[in-house]
Design an enzyme around this catalytic site. Structure first.
Site, PDB file in Angstrom:
ATOM      1  NE  ARG A   1      -5.426   0.039  13.148  1.00  0.00           N
ATOM      2  CZ  ARG A   1      -4.739   0.120  12.016  1.00  0.00           C
ATOM      3  NH1 ARG A   1      -3.420   0.166  12.041  1.00  0.00           N
ATOM      4  NH2 ARG A   1      -5.366   0.157  10.866  1.00  0.00           N
TER       5      ARG A   1
ATOM      6  NE  ARG B   1       6.321   6.481   0.790  1.00  0.00           N
ATOM      7  CZ  ARG B   1       5.421   6.294   1.778  1.00  0.00           C
ATOM      8  NH1 ARG B   1       4.287   5.654   1.534  1.00  0.00           N
ATOM      9  NH2 ARG B   1       5.652   6.771   2.992  1.00  0.00           N
TER      10      ARG B   1
ATOM     11  CG  ASP C   1       0.392   0.120   9.444  1.00  0.00           C
ATOM     12  OD1 ASP C   1      -0.011   1.009  10.219  1.00  0.00           O
ATOM     13  OD2 ASP C   1       0.871   0.366   8.328  1.00  0.00           O
TER      14      ASP C   1
ATOM     15  CB  SER D   1       9.711   6.144   9.897  1.00  0.00           C
ATOM     16  OG  SER D   1      10.223   7.121   9.021  1.00  0.00           O
TER      17      SER D   1
ATOM     18  N   GLY E   1      -5.160   8.008   5.142  1.00  0.00           N
ATOM     19  CA  GLY E   1      -4.305   8.981   5.841  1.00  0.00           C
ATOM     20  C   GLY E   1      -3.031   9.265   5.066  1.00  0.00           C
TER      21      GLY E   1
ATOM     22  CD  GLN F   1       0.613   8.350   7.211  1.00  0.00           C
ATOM     23  OE1 GLN F   1       0.079   9.194   7.923  1.00  0.00           O
ATOM     24  NE2 GLN F   1      -0.014   7.256   6.825  1.00  0.00           N
TER      25      GLN F   1
ATOM     26  CE  LYS G   1      -2.828   0.890   3.677  1.00  0.00           C
ATOM     27  NZ  LYS G   1      -2.727   2.271   4.168  1.00  0.00           N
TER      28      LYS G   1
HETATM   29  C1  S3P Z   1       2.609   4.830   6.201  1.00  0.00           C
HETATM   30  C2  S3P Z   1       3.185   5.145   7.386  1.00  0.00           C
HETATM   31  C3  S3P Z   1       2.657   4.734   8.702  1.00  0.00           C
HETATM   32  C4  S3P Z   1       1.629   3.623   8.564  1.00  0.00           C
HETATM   33  C5  S3P Z   1       0.664   3.846   7.446  1.00  0.00           C
HETATM   34  C6  S3P Z   1       1.400   3.975   6.126  1.00  0.00           C
HETATM   35  C7  S3P Z   1       3.228   5.316   4.951  1.00  0.00           C
HETATM   36  O1  S3P Z   1       2.040   5.859   9.303  1.00  0.00           O
HETATM   37  O2  S3P Z   1       0.933   3.460   9.773  1.00  0.00           O
HETATM   38  O3  S3P Z   1      -0.235   2.765   7.352  1.00  0.00           O
HETATM   39  O4  S3P Z   1       2.900   4.796   3.862  1.00  0.00           O
HETATM   40  O5  S3P Z   1       4.062   6.227   5.029  1.00  0.00           O
HETATM   41  P1  S3P Z   1       2.924   6.909  10.183  1.00  0.00           P
HETATM   42  O6  S3P Z   1       3.992   7.392   9.309  1.00  0.00           O
HETATM   43  O7  S3P Z   1       1.969   8.012  10.543  1.00  0.00           O
HETATM   44  O8  S3P Z   1       3.378   6.125  11.372  1.00  0.00           O
END
Ligand code: S3P
Length: 475
Positions: free
Chosen positions: A381, A27, A350, A206, A109, A182, A22
């Protein structure tokens, strides 16, 4: 409402491929649009979240041709599209067009936060909105650093809808309070439109998909344009993207354009997590999940399950779409409780709903800490995992930043609810396989947000899955 009925069956066996990643799918759609030329992306996830991004990019003037490549068939004999091949006609870094209506991110999100970064630096105005669930999620975390770059964004009490008055952005340094891909990505994408370098300092690692994709795409400005005098009077070049430990710098002045993408998206480890834990929990199981993205920023669950006693073997390791991939061979195992905290949390952010299910069957206590972020995901969650797993008989206590689970507890089938959270819906379905009797999951349609074909993959492996009704079985 669509229900999913789970009746525990025998062991899981066989080989399956899970839906595309995903994070990479979002991206690829965005960075393909910003590239100079035609991108070919195979294996794109047709989940609701990524279709939201696809719709937004089209509304920004990008032509995207879509061909369904993979299908599975639900019990209702309705074809479920599990994979898309897309051709994205990129218009370059300056080629997006003003949308004529608010951009609908639906429940995604990632779409909303990354697009905020891109749109803040455009020469036009835009509005980002979405479903009530998305409108409840915090957006200050992206809006504030972007404002520090000069962005003009009006939020709604720290949340969307966001009204963005596009303008030229400035470079600068950002120290993130939370390790979030994100937020990091929103700043880096905004950096593509800034008049100076942007630097992001992360408190922990991250997922690094944005950096990997950009690295493959950046066409540097010609050397002559970017010569500066070093102390010895020698010409030096500005690198466009520097990753130094937890610090990432993007220097737009060194970028001429982005090359189009030609890639196949690997399987999503966050989707693989569900059949994988099912195979660990159901005695006598052995399955292989092929082509899974095993980027080290995403494999926290594999490390934790191994520490709990699971046997997961990586075979056919390779690379796909700029990411490490492997086939994962998983056998059932007896688990023991564990403690999870620190940097591991972001590497499996996740996966906590499904980890909680695994912990109910582990010998002893499992403690999750440092995971307060779970409270601002698609749902709170911590609260919903505790509420729903208790209905199945789990012994689970919430913590402000995680939970404590005592195991092993025999689970019993019950009527539970996804709360509109795809990962909770799938975690409850796997819990149903480990339970005695029938489990019915309400509002199961949201599973298609991230894993269309979930039911078919589970059924193919032998899981006892049935759609509760015949409507809307796109999952
Ligand atoms: C994601 C980053 C994560 C993850 C989300 C997808 C991404 O969120 O929980 O499902 O694609 O960058 P956070 O960066 O807010 O932790």
């Amino acid at each position: 409402m669509t229900q999913l009925k789970v009746i525990p069956g025998g062991p899981l066996h066989g080989t399956a491929r899970v839906a595309g990643d995903k994070s990479l799918s979002h991206r690829a759609l965005m960075l393909g649009a910003l590239s100079d030329g035609v991108s070919h992306v195979r294996g794109l996830l047709p989940g609701g979240d990524c279709l939201a991004t696809l719709g937004c990019m089209r509304a920004l003037g990008i032509e995207i041709e879509v061909r369904s490549d993979g299908f599975s068939r639900s019990e209702a004999a309705e074809a479920v599209t599990t994979s898309l091949d897309v051709t994205i006609h990129g218009r370059g870094l300056r080629g997006l067009q003003a949308p004529t209506a608010p951009l609908d991110c639906i429940r995604a999100g990632t779409a909303m936060r990354l697009l905020t970064g891109i749109l803040a630096g455009q020469p036009f105005d835009s509005i980002l909105t979405g479903d009530p669930q998305l409108l409840r999620r915090p957006m200050r975390r992206v809006v504030e650093p972007l404002r520090a770059m000069g962005a003009d964004i009006t939020d709604t009490d720290g949340r969307a809808p966001l009204t963005i008055h596009g303008r030229t952005l400035h470079g600068g340094e950002h120290r993130l309070a939370v390790a979030s891909a994100q937020v990091k990505s929103a700043i880096l994408l905004a950096g593509l439109f800034a008049d100076g370098p942007v630097t992001v300092h992360q408190p922990g690692p991250s997922r690094d998909h944005t950096e990997r994709m950009l690295k493959a795409q950046i066409a540097n400005r010609k050397l002559a344009d970017q010569r500066i005098s070093g102390s010895a009077g020698l010409p030096t070049t500005h690198p466009a993207l520097i990753v130094d430990g937890l610090t990432v710098t993007l220097n737009s002045s060194a970028i001429d354009h982005l090359h189009p993408l030609n890639m196949t998206i690997p399987g999503d480890i966050s989707s693989a997590a569900f059949p994988l834990v099912a195979a660990v929990l159901v005695p006598g199981s052995e399955i292989t999940l092929t082509g899974v993205n095993v980027n080290p920023t995403r494999t926290g669950l594999l490390d934790v399950l191994a520490a709990m006693g699971a046997e997961i073997v990586w075979v056919n390791e390779g690379e796909q779409g700029g990411e490490p991939v492997a086939d994962l061979v998983v056998r059932s195992a007896r688990l023991r409780g564990t403690e999870i905290g620190g940097d591991t949390v972001v590497r499996m952010i996740d996966e906590f709903p499904i980890l909680a299910v695994a912990a109910t069957q582990a010998e002893g206590r499992t403690v999750v800490r440092d995971a307060a972020e779970l409270r601002v995901k698609e749902t709170d969650r911590v609260a919903v995992v505790v509420e729903e797993l208790r209905k199945l008989g789990a012994t689970i206590e919430p913590l402000p930043d995680g939970f404590i689970i005592e195991g092993p507890t025999p689970l019993h089938g019950a009527a539970v609810d996804s709360h509109g959270d795809h990962r909770l819906g799938m975690a409850l379905a796997v819990a149903g396989l480990a339970a005695e009797g029938e489990t019915v999951i309400g509002h199961a349609e949201c599973i298609a947000d991230s894993f269309p074909g979930f039911v078919d993959v589970m059924a193919q492996l032998g899981g006892g899955f049935h759609h509760g009704d015949t409507e809307n079985t796109k999952f």
